[in-house]
Design a protein around this motif. Structure first.
Motif, PDB file in Angstrom:
ATOM      1  N   GLY A 692       2.808 -31.853 -51.890  1.00 41.40           N
ATOM      2  CA  GLY A 692       2.760 -30.656 -51.609  1.00 41.40           C
ATOM      3  C   GLY A 692       1.906 -29.636 -52.034  1.00 41.40           C
ATOM      4  N   MET A 693       1.033 -29.979 -52.785  1.00 46.01           N
ATOM      5  CA  MET A 693      -0.081 -29.609 -53.115  1.00 46.01           C
ATOM      6  C   MET A 693      -1.642 -29.958 -52.394  1.00 46.01           C
ATOM      7  N   VAL A 694      -1.256 -30.992 -51.935  1.00 49.51           N
ATOM      8  CA  VAL A 694      -2.396 -31.612 -50.841  1.00 49.51           C
ATOM      9  C   VAL A 694      -1.836 -30.563 -49.373  1.00 49.51           C
ATOM     10  N   ALA A 695      -1.101 -30.958 -49.288  1.00 49.83           N
ATOM     11  CA  ALA A 695      -0.658 -29.722 -48.092  1.00 49.83           C
ATOM     12  C   ALA A 695      -0.929 -28.415 -48.383  1.00 49.83           C
ATOM     13  N   LEU A 696      -0.922 -27.831 -49.562  1.00 51.47           N
ATOM     14  CA  LEU A 696      -1.186 -26.371 -49.676  1.00 51.47           C
ATOM     15  C   LEU A 696      -2.945 -26.493 -49.247  1.00 51.47           C
ATOM     16  N   SER A 697      -3.744 -27.409 -50.284  1.00 52.64           N
ATOM     17  CA  SER A 697      -4.885 -27.683 -50.353  1.00 52.64           C
ATOM     18  C   SER A 697      -5.275 -27.123 -48.807  1.00 52.64           C
ATOM     19  N   ARG A 698      -5.094 -27.906 -47.430  1.00 52.20           N
ATOM     20  CA  ARG A 698      -5.339 -27.825 -46.463  1.00 52.20           C
ATOM     21  C   ARG A 698      -5.004 -27.104 -45.524  1.00 52.20           C
ATOM     22  N   ALA A 699      -4.222 -26.166 -45.950  1.00 46.56           N
ATOM     23  CA  ALA A 699      -3.640 -25.775 -45.566  1.00 46.56           C
ATOM     24  C   ALA A 699      -4.090 -24.253 -45.581  1.00 46.56           C
ATOM     25  N   THR A 700      -4.618 -24.199 -47.028  1.00 50.93           N
ATOM     26  CA  THR A 700      -5.784 -23.314 -47.871  1.00 50.93           C
ATOM     27  C   THR A 700      -7.465 -23.459 -46.857  1.00 50.93           C
ATOM     28  N   MET A 701      -8.045 -24.265 -47.150  1.00 48.99           N
ATOM     29  CA  MET A 701      -8.966 -24.667 -45.860  1.00 48.99           C
ATOM     30  C   MET A 701      -9.315 -24.332 -44.650  1.00 48.99           C
ATOM     31  N   SER A 702      -8.080 -24.010 -44.261  1.00 47.04           N
ATOM     32  CA  SER A 702      -7.587 -23.874 -42.727  1.00 47.04           C
ATOM     33  C   SER A 702      -7.145 -22.606 -42.444  1.00 47.04           C
TER      34      SER A 702
END
Length: 761
Positions: A692-702
């Motif tokens: 979930g942290m990895v997914a959240l990070s990638r969504a944030t950078m997008s």
């Protein structure tokens, strides 16, 4: 905190945009003795690193002169050389109320001393105007909203009057413009006095006055009104991000039912001391972290963990402040004071994280320092070169130059990164995924390998009974006799046997003459039955074990299970196998990481056979029989091979490896999570939350790149259309304030991420 180096934390009232933060940062840094300043518009805070001799009174006066209220958080740290005699009040327009229940700890207005307060207060009146909404009240009740409404009413009245009295044009529009422009101009002057001549207020003032001189007073009045509307909308949107995490504080009840000397009394929840016993009735929210002293119930932990299914709880089980008792009254022994409960710690961590800047944010800040003067130069060239060099119409090109000046405000660009990061940190924290700042959040999306500890990380950290095999006695008898023998023991294997017996509803007796035999097991009597429970090797000294059962024991050992053999009156009663089982979501969590392109490896000090069995069940590579320095070495080797490594462990035994990794993630439960060691923490022990942290990070950078595209794209479009004469002042101000609102609203979408599904990354 030493006598020469101190950190003081403040809350800044009325700071709702990136421009505000930049001005406060610069003013604070101009104070002698101040070494470093971290200002967060999203958190509404400022942390000042300063020498003991720094004059914080003078700094507070300077900040206040810009029109902001400055509030020292007494619980968080030093408040410098404060005196008890007076305070700097916030400027009109900063009517945030007392933030009751919002600051999660004691606070007071920062004292600037009598002279400073007296000098600063007149300068502040109606100055800043960035109060886009109160923290506790409705946004339209703020002074800023009233100013915007007044300016709009004046503009509307001007349009009506000019229809009946055409001769009043342009003076009637100049008067309408002055309603909003005077406070803006005063802010521009005070910013210039404090060393910041190129602020949005300056750009706005120059553009509006310039428009008057080229006979565009009607547009100037409209632009000022639109500017105020844009700021108001910007602040309302930004306030949502700030309120999203602060809203957690309202989950904790204000009062608690304290039991003392056989009586129950209602007391403030913040007064509860560690060791106190409180009564929690069905339907009540639990007012403090603690352990259940008596009672059985179900607890709705969704406000803290996000899990929708209530959990059954009984004596010695942990409960968290803000969760809801559902079924029956329980008595809870308090284990943490109000400022240290789970929710307070989540809030504190997120606020501190929002005060740190991600690499992308730092780059944008540096870029904007050159961007703003560059835009002013371009605006001047557009206004001057065509008339002077090519005989262009002065009014036309000055008008275009003024429009470009408005387009050039960097607010949307500067807020593009911190707004997204603040929203993500808040969204993650509400589900127990805590990250120490934007740099950590940004790095999480880049990891390629997740290195997990086994015990307490991939597994529950405590053995459970997995198999019961009857020999000359039934499974139920085998378990009952073993539990009788282990009653009163705190050994992990004994605890597992007793827990299984309790789960099956077996009525336990109490063995007599129980004693441990070193290296073998436990002996005792249950009624008239002589019992022994221990290793297969020790059991073989007391009875024979059939070949088929010995083969079964070997097979269980190959599965990483510990087998205890029960001997009753010299005859083989049965076998009990136990293992530290994987967490319920461990396999799904590893698969979710794989779906994101992140491989997983298990680093453990356990034996190879157990490690291989657990790893095979979860689908990852095991590396076993490792010392702490071995784990650190392996992490270093992975990084040297070009991998970006996240190390997930308990944050204590794995400290060297956590420090060696690109991102260290502590896997913990409740208040025991090792936040001090790691860069991030999975508060509720869910392996899925790492994905979930990895997914959240990638969504944030997008989201951040979307924001940057919106901010620069709109400006580029309007810059071209302004130069070619398609658009003017009105669209120019919309390009600025509109882009800021769009960027903030886009970032706020991250707050609505439900479940933080890895597939979304």
């Amino acid at each position: 905190m030493s006598a020469t180096a101190q950190k003081t934390r403040f809350r800044i009232e009325g700071m709702d945009c990136a421009g505000c933060a930049a001005k406060i940062d610069k003013v604070a840094r101009r104070t002698p003795g101040v070494n470093d300043v971290m200002v967060s518009a999203t958190a509404g805070t400022m942390v000042v690193d300063h020498d003991a001799a720094a004059d914080l009174d003078d700094m507070a006066k300077r900040v206040a002169s810009l029109g902001y209220g400055i509030v020292g958080d007494a619980r968080r740290g030093s408040i410098g050389a404060a005196k008890a005699s007076s305070t700097i009040p916030p400027a009109p327009g900063h009517d945030h109320g007392d933030d009751a229940g919002q600051d999660h700890g004691s606070k007071r207005k920062y004292d600037s001393g009598p002279a400073a307060a007296a000098k600063a207060a007149p300068e502040m009146a109606d100055l800043h105007g960035h109060d886009h909404g109160t923290d506790d009240g409705l946004w339209w009740e703020s002074t800023k909203a009233r100013l915007t409404i007044a300016c709009g009413a004046a503009l509307g009245a001007a349009f009506v009057l000019v229809q009946f009295y055409p001769a009043s044009d342009p003076w009637i529009f100049i008067a309408a413009m002055a309603v909003g422009l005077i406070p803006i101009a005063r802010r521009a002057v005070m910013a210039a006095v404090n060393g910041m001549p190129f602020t949005i207020e300056t750009l706005m003032t120059v553009a509006a006055i310039g428009a008057v001189f080229i006979d565009a007073s009607e547009e100037a009045a409209a632009v000022v009104f639109l500017f105020l509307v844009g700021e108001l909308l910007e602040g309302v949107a930004a306030g949502r991000a700030r309120a999203s995490i602060k809203a957690l504080a309202s989950l904790v009840p204000k009062t608690a039912l304290l039991e003392r000397d056989g009586k129950t009394m209602e007391v403030p929840a913040e007064s509860l001391a560690i060791g106190s016993t409180i009564l929690v009735r069905p339907g009540d929210r639990i007012p403090a972290d603690g352990l259940i002293h008596s009672g059985q119930t179900s607890i709705d932990e969704s406000p803290v963990t996000g899990e929708s299914v209530p959990k059954p709880k009984g004596p010695d089980d942990q409960v968290f402040a803000g969760t809801i008792n559902q079924d029956a009254a329980i008595r809870v022994k308090v284990t943490a004071e109000a400022q240290d409960n789970t929710i307070s710690r989540i809030i504190r961590l997120v606020e501190e994280a929002q005060e740190t800047k991600a690499p992308t944010e730092r780059f944008i800040d540096r870029f904007s320092k050159y961007y703003t003067p560059g835009v002013m130069v371009v605006a001047a060239l557009i206004a001057l070169v065509p008339p002077m060099a090519f005989g262009g119409d002065w009014n036309e090109w000055v008008y275009k130059g003024l429009a470009v000046l408005l387009i050039g405000c960097p607010c949307a660009l500067v807020i593009s990164t911190p707004a997204a990061i603040a929203a993500s940190l808040s969204a993650g924290a509400r589900r127990g995924m805590l990250m120490k700042g934007g740099a950590v959040l940004e790095q999480l999306g880049k990891i390629t390998v997740a290195a997990f500890d086994k015990t307490g990380t991939l597994t529950e950290g405590k053995p459970k009974v997995t198999d019961i095999i009857g020999a000359e006695r039934s499974e139920a008898d085998t378990l009952k006799l073993a539990a009788d023998l282990e009653t009163g023991s705190s050994h992990p294997l004994a605890t597992a046997i007793l827990a299984e017996a309790k789960a099956r509803g077996i009525q336990l007796g109490s063995a007599t003459d129980s004693r441990a035999i070193g290296g073998e097991g436990v002996v005792g009597k249950s009624g008239e039955i002589d019992l022994f429970l221990g290793s297969p090797q020790a059991a073989e000294k007391r009875t024979s074990i059939p070949r088929d059962l010995m083969a079964r024991i070997v097979a269980l050992n190959d599965e990483g299970k510990t087998v205890s053999v029960l001997v009753a009156d010299g005859r083989l009663a049965g076998l009990i196998a136990m293992r530290d089982e994987p967490r319920e979501d461990a396999k799904r969590g590893i698969q979710a990481l794989a779906d994101l392109g992140v491989s997983a490896v298990m680093l453990t000090g356990d034996n190879k056979r157990t490690a291989a069995a657990i790893a095979a069940a979860l689908g990852l590579e095991p590396k076993a029989e490792l010392l702490p320095q071995d784990k650190q070495r392996i992490v270093g080797e992975l990084r040297a091979a070009g991998q970006t490594v996240a190390k997930i462990g308990d944050g204590i035994n794995d400290a060297p490896a956590l420090a060696a990794a690109d991102v260290g993630i502590a896997m913990g439960g409740g208040t025991d999570v090792a936040l001090e060691t790691a860069d991030a923490a999975v508060l509720h022990g869910r392996v899925m939350d790492v994905a979930g942290m990895v997914a959240l990070s990638r969504a944030t950078m997008s989201n951040i790149w979307q924001n940057i595209t919106i901010a620069l794209g709109l400006k580029a479009v309007f810059l071209v259309t302004t130069v070619i004469g398609v658009t003017g002042l009105w669209p120019a101000i919309l390009a600025d304030t509109g882009a800021t609102v769009l960027v903030t609203a886009n970032a706020m979408r991250l707050l609505g991420r439900k479940g933080l599904k890895p597939a979304e990354g």
